[in-house]
Write a protein that holds these residues in place. Structure first.
Motif, PDB file in Angstrom:
ATOM      1  N   ILE A   1      13.638  -0.957 -23.320  1.00 33.00           N
ATOM      2  CA  ILE A   1      12.525  -0.058 -22.945  1.00 33.00           C
ATOM      3  C   ILE A   1      11.236  -0.822 -23.343  1.00 33.00           C
ATOM      4  O   ILE A   1      10.135  -0.762 -22.339  1.00 33.00           O
TER       5      ILE A   1
ATOM      6  N   SER B   1      18.426   5.285 -26.444  1.00 35.54           N
ATOM      7  CA  SER B   1      17.517   4.676 -26.781  1.00 35.54           C
ATOM      8  C   SER B   1      16.879   4.953 -28.046  1.00 35.54           C
ATOM      9  O   SER B   1      16.981   4.438 -28.988  1.00 35.54           O
TER      10      SER B   1
ATOM     11  N   THR C   1      12.615   8.934 -32.429  1.00 35.35           N
ATOM     12  CA  THR C   1      13.273   8.081 -33.673  1.00 35.35           C
ATOM     13  C   THR C   1      13.225   9.083 -34.789  1.00 35.35           C
ATOM     14  O   THR C   1      12.839  10.057 -35.043  1.00 35.35           O
TER      15      THR C   1
ATOM     16  N   CYS D   1       7.596   2.580 -25.576  1.00 33.65           N
ATOM     17  CA  CYS D   1       8.167   2.950 -26.929  1.00 33.65           C
ATOM     18  C   CYS D   1       7.343   1.777 -27.807  1.00 33.65           C
ATOM     19  O   CYS D   1       7.483   0.618 -27.539  1.00 33.65           O
TER      20      CYS D   1
ATOM     21  N   ARG E   1      10.599  -2.490 -31.389  1.00 28.55           N
ATOM     22  CA  ARG E   1      11.104  -3.434 -30.823  1.00 28.55           C
ATOM     23  C   ARG E   1      12.480  -3.790 -31.204  1.00 28.55           C
ATOM     24  O   ARG E   1      12.957  -4.793 -31.680  1.00 28.55           O
ATOM     25  N   CYS E   2      13.410  -2.699 -30.770  1.00 28.37           N
ATOM     26  CA  CYS E   2      14.725  -2.866 -31.434  1.00 28.37           C
ATOM     27  C   CYS E   2      15.309  -3.910 -30.540  1.00 28.37           C
ATOM     28  O   CYS E   2      15.292  -4.299 -29.220  1.00 28.37           O
TER      29      CYS E   2
HETATM   30  S1  SF4 Z   1      15.946   1.810 -29.178  1.00 31.93           S
HETATM   31 FE1  SF4 Z   1      14.507   3.616 -29.195  1.00 31.93          FE
HETATM   32  S2  SF4 Z   1      13.063   3.068 -30.929  1.00 31.93           S
HETATM   33 FE2  SF4 Z   1      13.832   1.201 -30.304  1.00 31.93          FE
HETATM   34  S3  SF4 Z   1      12.752   0.165 -28.707  1.00 31.93           S
HETATM   35 FE3  SF4 Z   1      14.375   1.386 -27.902  1.00 31.93          FE
HETATM   36  S4  SF4 Z   1      13.215   3.444 -27.434  1.00 31.93           S
HETATM   37 FE4  SF4 Z   1      12.288   2.433 -28.911  1.00 31.93          FE
END
Ligand code: SF4
Length: 536
Positions: free
Chosen positions: A199, A535, A271, A190, A193-194
């Motif tokens: 991930i 995620s 997203t 992905c 960078r939350c």
């Molecule tokens: S929470 Fe979702 S959008 Fe944010 S980095 Fe993880 S997979 Fe990506």
């Protein structure tokens, strides 16, 4: 492709997938409404490894969400291979103990060990990272000997196998009729960078892709079984991580659906800025995507900024949800409580958001710091990580009082899953979402197995929800609304989902379920099924 190493020994490999702890996203309660279903969805990672092993190695596959591995399975094996996520850590270790008691060499791979190998000292071999050069080195080592090494050995992937070289997952080793939904992976990684998400560190920020031909070949393999679950979930971390690739793959999916008479429907994680991608949305509608899981996390724009998830606020949130609904996509949502930005108002704002967004299914969890995330690093620096087994619902020292955070969680799930409110949100979906779905031909769905399963589900919903449940009145109100619009499928979907959500939330409010996937609180529980991930 399979492992192409020259192999000199035959090794019998027992692949064991650990059970999951029930959660809002497991739908475990609702399995009793269905014909033979025992687990949420097939585990892609371990099925992939099973398919990659040398062709001359016999493989037996056990998903402990369906039934535990027996003593005879361990006795048969030379090697026991396990894979799992952090939420399965106790069960992962339990499998190691059982395998070692039978004198078998143990191997652990997957997301949890890749993020936190130190959690698993009991395993003989650790496979860290994705399938790649480490996998080949591990196979060569096991080909050489299946005597447990004196000290644990780790194999870490430096070069990943391109997704376009992934073999077809070993669907032939499982029976798909035991699963609620099918699973499929198109991409990995992905670009965002939350702060709380592992991930990007585990799978990279440049999404890697399978070819459309691989996707349709996997669908062919699933459809070849005597029964394939009617909904298949794309387990990609973010379905639109590479928008161009999603746009190019979807026409192949549509063509496959047309060719086979639309036998399947799809779901994915993405997203919220998917709402800006109208071309992709139109294609998803045509391919018959029903649901998208969105990690909305919080309706608070400042909180999104603090967790580096600003992309969720690139459109007004309610407008984005309405847009997804207008393409027939029901939004399911992840929500996090216990954020540093939470205030005394957060609870009322979240409840208002639930009512306004009309999202029926929300997985509401307490913040948890995962290894290999910026959140973990920040909390560690600030001395706010709880690293001992403190019997708490989270490993984060919240800024607000712990008891208040847990009490907020309880009040929020009580609000969300109050039957009157839940069925009212589903009733809204009948007009706002389900009515916008493409009515495709039913030719591909008209099978004896599908008809039998629908009849069993309809009978059980009518009996358990429509007659026995104390929430039968709001159920019948929502059902009548859907039936008047000719949406028989919606009645089954609403009854099925509501039954699990209401029963699970009542257990949670009685204190029989945890407020976090990752809670270290020990509770008596049945170990079942697999949750929706939190995620995208
Ligand atoms: S929470 Fe979702 S959008 Fe944010 S980095 Fe993880 S997979 Fe990506």
């Amino acid at each position: 492709m399979r492992c192409s190493l020259p192999i000199s020994s035959e090794r019998r490999v027992l692949c064991v997938f650990p059970a999951y702890t029930p959660s809002f996203g497991t739908f475990a309660h609702a399995f009793r409404l269905m014909y033979r279903v025992r687990a949420f969805m097939p585990p892609q990672g371990l099925l992939l490894i099973a398919a990659y092993l040398p062709a001359s190695w016999p493989v037996r596959f056990i998903d402990e969400n369906i039934a535990p591995a027996k003593a005879a399975d361990f006795a048969w094996a030379d090697i026991v291979m396990v894979s799992g996520m952090h939420i399965q850590a106790p069960q992962i270790n339990d499998i190691a103990a059982r395998a070692r008691a039978k004198g078998k060499v143990t191997v652990l791979g997957g997301a949890s060990v890749s993020g936190a190998p130190e959690l698993y000292p009991q395993y003989d071999y650790l496979h860290i990272g994705e399938i790649g050069d480490a996998t080949d080195r591990l196979i060569a080592c096991l080909d050489d000997s299946v005597t447990a090494p004196a000290a644990q050995r780790r194999f870490e992937t430096n070069e990943r196998l391109p997704l376009s070289d992934f073999p077809l997952p070993a669907y032939d080793l499982i029976r798909l009729n035991r699963y609620l939904i099918g699973s499929l992976q198109f991409s990995s990684g992905c670009p965002y960078r939350c702060e709380f998400c592992d991930i990007p560190a585990l799978y990279g920020r440049q999404p890697r892709l399978k070819t459309p031909e691989q996707i349709t070949a996997e669908l062919d393999a699933m459809l070849a079984q005597s029964f394939c679950p009617p909904v298949v979930y794309f387990v990609d971390d973010n379905f639109i991580g590479n928008r161009k690739a999603a746009r190019e793959m979807l026409p192949h999916l549509i063509a496959w659906q047309r060719k086979h008479g639309y036998p399947l429907q799809f779901a994915c994680e993405a997203t919220l800025n998917l709402a800006k991608q109208t071309e992709i949305l139109a294609l998803m509608r045509e391919a018959q995507f029903l649901t998208v899981f969105v990690g909305i996390e919080t309706p608070d724009a400042e909180a999104l900024k603090a967790m580096r998830k600003e992309h969720n606020a690139s459109l007004p949130m309610l407008e984005a949800i309405n847009t997804l609904n207008s393409y027939g996509l029901e939004v399911t949502s992840g929500i996090i409580l216990g954020l540093d930005t939470d205030t005394a108002d957060s609870e009322s704002r979240l409840k208002a958001f639930i009512d306004l967004s009309q999202i029926p299914i929300l997985t509401i969890n307490l913040l948890q710091a995962l290894p290999r995330t910026p959140l973990w690093d920040r909390l560690q620096r600030d001395g706010r990580l709880i690293t001992d087994d403190a019997g708490l619902e989270s490993n984060v020292r919240f800024l607000r009082p712990y008891d208040e955070v847990v009490a907020t969680w309880r009040r929020c799930i009580a609000h969300a899953y109050d039957p009157e409110r839940l069925f009212a949100r589903f009733t809204h979906q009948v007009d706002a979402t389900f009515a916008n779905r493409m009515v495709g031909p039913v030719r591909g769905k008209l099978t004896i197995a599908n008809l039998r399963n629908a009849l069993v589900l309809a009978f059980n919903i009518a009996f358990r929800v429509g007659i026995l449940a104390d929430y039968r009145r709001p159920f019948w109100r929502a059902a009548r609304h859907a039936l008047r619009r000719g949406q028989i499928d919606a009645v089954l979907g609403i009854g099925f989902a509501a039954y699990h959500l209401i029963e699970f939330s009542r257990e949670a409010l009685r204190g029989d379920q945890n407020a976090s996937f990752y809670s270290t609180l020990k509770r008596e529980r049945k170990l079942e099924s697999q949750p929706l991930r939190k995620s995208a």
